[in-house]
Motif scaffolding. Structure first.
Motif, PDB file in Angstrom:
ATOM      1  N   GLY A   1      89.199  45.755  60.288  1.00 49.26           N
ATOM      2  CA  GLY A   1      89.013  45.085  58.866  1.00 49.26           C
ATOM      3  C   GLY A   1      88.190  44.027  58.899  1.00 49.26           C
ATOM      4  N   ALA A   2      87.334  44.011  59.983  1.00 49.24           N
ATOM      5  CA  ALA A   2      86.529  43.041  60.018  1.00 49.24           C
ATOM      6  C   ALA A   2      85.463  43.240  58.878  1.00 49.24           C
ATOM      7  N   ARG A   3      84.886  42.274  58.303  1.00 46.09           N
ATOM      8  CA  ARG A   3      83.815  42.597  57.465  1.00 46.09           C
ATOM      9  C   ARG A   3      82.470  43.142  58.149  1.00 46.09           C
ATOM     10  N   VAL A   4      81.848  43.957  57.453  1.00 44.46           N
ATOM     11  CA  VAL A   4      80.610  44.495  58.176  1.00 44.46           C
ATOM     12  C   VAL A   4      79.467  44.127  57.132  1.00 44.46           C
TER      13      VAL A   4
ATOM     14  N   GLY B   1      88.596  53.002  56.339  1.00 39.57           N
ATOM     15  CA  GLY B   1      88.748  51.768  56.992  1.00 39.57           C
ATOM     16  C   GLY B   1      87.529  50.681  57.448  1.00 39.57           C
ATOM     17  N   LEU B   2      86.351  51.448  56.979  1.00 36.48           N
ATOM     18  CA  LEU B   2      85.206  50.336  57.086  1.00 36.48           C
ATOM     19  C   LEU B   2      85.303  49.283  55.993  1.00 36.48           C
ATOM     20  N   GLY B   3      85.795  49.551  54.661  1.00 33.54           N
ATOM     21  CA  GLY B   3      85.869  48.467  53.688  1.00 33.54           C
ATOM     22  C   GLY B   3      84.199  48.298  53.349  1.00 33.54           C
ATOM     23  N   GLU B   4      84.196  47.322  52.552  1.00 37.03           N
ATOM     24  CA  GLU B   4      83.137  46.963  51.972  1.00 37.03           C
ATOM     25  C   GLU B   4      82.119  46.464  52.965  1.00 37.03           C
ATOM     26  N   PHE B   5      80.689  47.148  52.998  1.00 36.41           N
ATOM     27  CA  PHE B   5      79.735  46.677  53.726  1.00 36.41           C
ATOM     28  C   PHE B   5      78.348  46.190  52.929  1.00 36.41           C
TER      29      PHE B   5
ATOM     30  N   ALA C   1      77.006  43.658  62.466  1.00 34.19           N
ATOM     31  CA  ALA C   1      76.423  44.770  62.329  1.00 34.19           C
ATOM     32  C   ALA C   1      77.292  45.846  63.005  1.00 34.19           C
ATOM     33  N   LEU C   2      77.675  47.067  62.281  1.00 37.79           N
ATOM     34  CA  LEU C   2      78.339  48.066  62.932  1.00 37.79           C
ATOM     35  C   LEU C   2      77.473  49.180  63.239  1.00 37.79           C
ATOM     36  N   ALA C   3      77.365  49.775  64.327  1.00 34.68           N
ATOM     37  CA  ALA C   3      76.762  50.984  64.569  1.00 34.68           C
ATOM     38  C   ALA C   3      77.601  52.124  65.033  1.00 34.68           C
ATOM     39  N   ALA C   4      77.502  53.503  64.484  1.00 33.55           N
ATOM     40  CA  ALA C   4      78.346  54.447  65.042  1.00 33.55           C
ATOM     41  C   ALA C   4      77.414  55.827  65.235  1.00 33.55           C
ATOM     42  N   ALA C   5      77.876  56.461  66.210  1.00 31.06           N
ATOM     43  CA  ALA C   5      77.263  57.540  66.570  1.00 31.06           C
ATOM     44  C   ALA C   5      78.371  58.768  66.787  1.00 31.06           C
ATOM     45  N   GLY C   6      77.881  59.980  66.599  1.00 31.10           N
ATOM     46  CA  GLY C   6      79.048  60.992  67.105  1.00 31.10           C
ATOM     47  C   GLY C   6      80.005  61.394  65.733  1.00 31.10           C
TER      48      GLY C   6
END
Lengths: 409, 348
Positions: B260-263, B281-285, B327-332
């Motif tokens: 839950g860290a803010r992104v 689970g990403l929450g607000e960004f 900043a959160l980067a996701a792939a796959g």
């Protein structure tokens, strides 16, 4: 400590026997003096056997997997020989490296007392040629192949439920690089158990290019011999389970990594020497402490000369007849590309465990710099006093790696 | 994943580690980026909301030329170009070459399709003409590590040198392994490169009869230990706080954000999982950088490009406004992917 790589889980399988751990150093330094990770299980598939026991017995008996190549047509090539895994269903089948990889991983997991559920265990795979043979078949219109399976993740997930999987393509030292990174995961306390694996099947492109480049057309492999004609490729897969705590068949003490940054294919003696000394330093040992070397010994003109010279220099302080025993098995297994380093590691583990060392088949008249090395030309050699083994693997691009393996306490 | 053990740097941790910190406690910071894409000249260009003109190929004027370049495959040329930009940006390379000892710099490359053109061309020639039909110059290119070796040779980088070919997550995996190499003290700095070439071979293999749009380009980031950043007296742009590879996107995002860290900036995967379907689970960004919308399929280059873009965003307070400094980067995480990976970066 800080670490960006999140540990797979906090619910690692418990050590099967926590009462008798091998000596370990949980200190979060690099694999420095005193560090020893347990090698808790091993797996092998090569042209001379379908599991670790079969392969090691075959090597000690000097049996070779050499034969005429069957995987693809060699009528327009000069070279005809290779070391292929025998139960190949026929020519031109995709996904063979993946199949052998899964067999080796399953054996290593079983041997370590793990189940085949590896969903919480990182699996690191080193390979020279990935599933490039399948790509070749697809390109030639002989099979369909999904590029998603160029790396091994999907198969490892289907078979073992593994998700933290990583395919490293690193030429012929790929699997020792992978072993080093697995050790780093333990060092950084981000895993308690890691599966390290390797797989390679012969590609027509690599086989054909070696045929083009090698002056001679070898019909056998003669490591470090004056009459060596060059290398011959082999199929192979290997795996081992690395754990924070024992019991284990042996312990991993260090892996040194270095890059010559000199040439895309040619070896460099200085770079190899640096790598071997780095491995010793990281393990907190000197050349005197090493009593077995599993050399790469591909049988190529330049690589064997460079490896022999580097070994002679690094072990010169041991004096005449004081250096380690040296064995090289590629006359029996062929050059298994990215798999070769991990294959050498499993052989080192078995030698330390059993006190037997496979002979260096094919070596009769050592090249100049190799004449000071103590090769196991008669075999199998019984050497129960072995305590510390060094494993060499050197790849295209000067990607050098060396591992130090110790006898289990 | 209820009791996930997390050992990473919490967002907001002061940069750097105290002098004399033993190996294994370093933090990996981003000190340079380089981007070689049609329509993008640097990492900040990746933050544009509109599709880049990234169809087609990188122009020859942006690639190395001359004798040394002649025998190189396209992926290697693209990687060399991004490497020079990132090393220069990090202050590690000037007109006289590398400014730090080569042994301290490792090289990590991510590429899935890099040498497929060489492999397929060679196997076709072999089946048509036998050994006489192939050239010895193709030998190094038949091995998948040729990109990383060539970069190391060109710039004299003698640290650990390895190549990830790990599917959709490969670029983020490369950043994760590079950060580990810095954190454990195996190397002081790592040049991380993500690269994919567009050519007829990979287009046919990837798409069959259906035309596919594949990226032709590269991106690079330089990771460096916090101690080295301090010793060189240069500012870092971002910190690699977390990396993880899990069974699906939701799990990976949950682990990377520690539940839950803010992104501040969300960089979603390319492909089926789009920004508008941000995982639970990403929450607000605060902001979005959707390279799935602005670039063709980037495969092994994606994760490195995402981290370059994230670095540009984190280093620019004007862009961030009041968003969280993460900043959160996701792939796959797509239907055919074997897993999903995520990297969390924070301000330096």
């Amino acid at each position: 400590m800080t670490s960006a790589y999140a540990k797979p889980t906090s619910t690692e399988p418990a050590s099967p026997d926590a009462a008798s751990p091998v000596p370990t150093s949980p200190a979060p330094s690099s694999d420095g003096p005193g560090t020893a990770w347990a090698i808790a299980g091993t797996g092998l598939v090569t042209s001379v056997g379908a599991d670790t026991g079969e392969v090691f017995e075959a090597l000690c008996a000097a049996r070779t997997g050499l034969g005429e190549l069957r995987a693809f047509d060699t009528t327009r090539l000069r070279t005809r020989h290779a070391f292929e895994i025998g139960d190949r269903p026929g020519p031109d089948t995709p996904l063979l490296a993946t199949e052998w990889l899964c067999r080796a991983v399953a054996e290593a997991a079983r041997d370590a007392g793990l189940t085949e559920d590896l969903s919480d265990v990182p699996v690191l795979v080193g390979t020279g040629l990935r599933e490039l043979r399948s790509v070749e078949l697809a390109w030639l219109g002989r099979a369909s192949f999904d590029l998603v399976d160029l790396h091994f993740g999907r198969a490892l997930r289907e078979r073992f439920g593994a998700c933290d999987t990583h395919t490293f393509a690193g030429a012929c030292s790929a699997s020792l690089y992978t072993l080093a990174l697995a050790a780093d995961l333990l060092t950084a306390d981000r895993a308690d158990t890691v599966v390290v694996a390797a797989a390679d099947t012969i590609t027509a492109s690599m086989y054909g290019l070696l045929d083009r480049v090698q002056t001679a057309t070898p019909r056998a492999v003669r490591p470090f011999d004056r009459d060596r004609q060059g290398q011959l490729l082999g199929d192979g897969a290997a795996a081992l389970v690395l754990r924070r705590n024992g019991p284990g068949h042996a312990v991993l003490r260090s892996v040194g990594l270095h890059c010559d940054a000199r040439h895309v294919t040619a070896p460099d003696v200085e770079g190899i020497v640096t790598t071997l000394r780095q491995a010793h330093e990281r393990a907190g040992i000197g050349p005197d402490d090493v009593n077995l070397v599993c050399a790469q010994g591909t049988g190529t003109l330049v690589n064997d000369a460079a490896e022999a010279e580097a070994l002679a220099r690094v072990f010169a302080p041991c004096g005449d007849d004081g250096g380690p025993l040296v064995t090289a098995v590629e006359a029996m297994t062929g050059h298994t590309s990215g798999c070769s380093g991990l294959l050498g590691t499993v052989i080192a583990v078995e030698s330390l465990r059993t006190g037997r060392v496979p002979p260096t088949v094919g070596l009769r008249d050592p090249i100049g710099p190799a004449s000071v090395l103590r090769f196991t030309t008669e075999g199998p050699l019984v050497a129960p006093e072995l305590t510390t083994a060094q494993v060499n693997a050197f790849g295209f691009g000067g990607l050098n790696a060396a591992a130090i393996v110790g006898k289990a306490a | 994943m209820a009791s996930e053990k997390w050992t990473g740097t919490p967002p907001g941790t002061p940069p750097g580690t105290p002098p004399g910190t033993p190996p294994g406690t370093a933090t990996a910071m981003v000190t340079g980026t380089g981007v070689v894409l049609p329509g993008a000249k640097d990492a900040a260009d990746l933050l544009a909301p509109e599709p880049l003109e990234a169809v087609g190929r990188v122009g020859p004027e942006r690639l190395p030329s001359g004798r040394g370049a002649r025998k190189k495959d396209r992926a290697t040329l693209l990687a060399l170009a991004a490497a020079a930009l990132a090393l220069t940006d990090a202050g590690l390379l000037d007109d006289e070459g590398l400014c730090v000892p080569g042994d301290t710099v490792g090289t990590v490359v991510s590429s899935n399709l890099g040498n497929l053109d060489t492999v397929c061309r060679v196997v076709e020639s072999l089946s048509r003409d036998g050994t006489a039909g192939v050239s010895a110059l193709d030998l190094p290119n038949a091995s998948s590590n040729v990109i990383a070796s060539s970069v190391a040779i060109r710039f004299g980088l003698r640290g650990a040198n390895f190549t990830l070919c790990n599917g959709a997550t490969s670029g983020l995996d490369a950043v994760g392994w590079a950060a580990l190499a810095v954190e454990t003290g195996r190397v002081t700095r790592v040049l991380v490169i993500g690269v994919e070439p567009a050519n007829a071979v990979v287009e046919r293999l990837a798409g069959g009869d259906a035309p596919v749009r594949l990226l032709d380009g590269s991106g690079a980031v330089v990771l460096e230990s916090s101690a080295s950043v301090r010793a060189r007296g240069r500012g870092a742009r971002a910190t690699v706080a977390r990396y993880t590879r899990r069974r699906d996107l939701t799990t990976a995002v949950g682990v990377a954000t520690d539940g839950g860290a803010r992104v501040g900036l969300w960089l979603p995967p390319q492909g089926e999982t789009r920004a508008e379907r941000a995982p639970a689970g990403l929450g607000e960004f605060g902001d979005v950088c959707d390279l799935g919308r602005t670039l063709p399929s980037a495969s092994g280059a994606l994760g490195v490009l995402q981290c370059a873009a994230a670095t540009a965003w984190l280093a620019d307070p004007g862009r961030r406004h009041n968003a969280a400094p993460t900043a959160l980067a996701a792939a796959g995480g797509g239907a055919t992917d074997d897993a999903a990976a995520a990297v969390l970066l924070t301000t330096a």
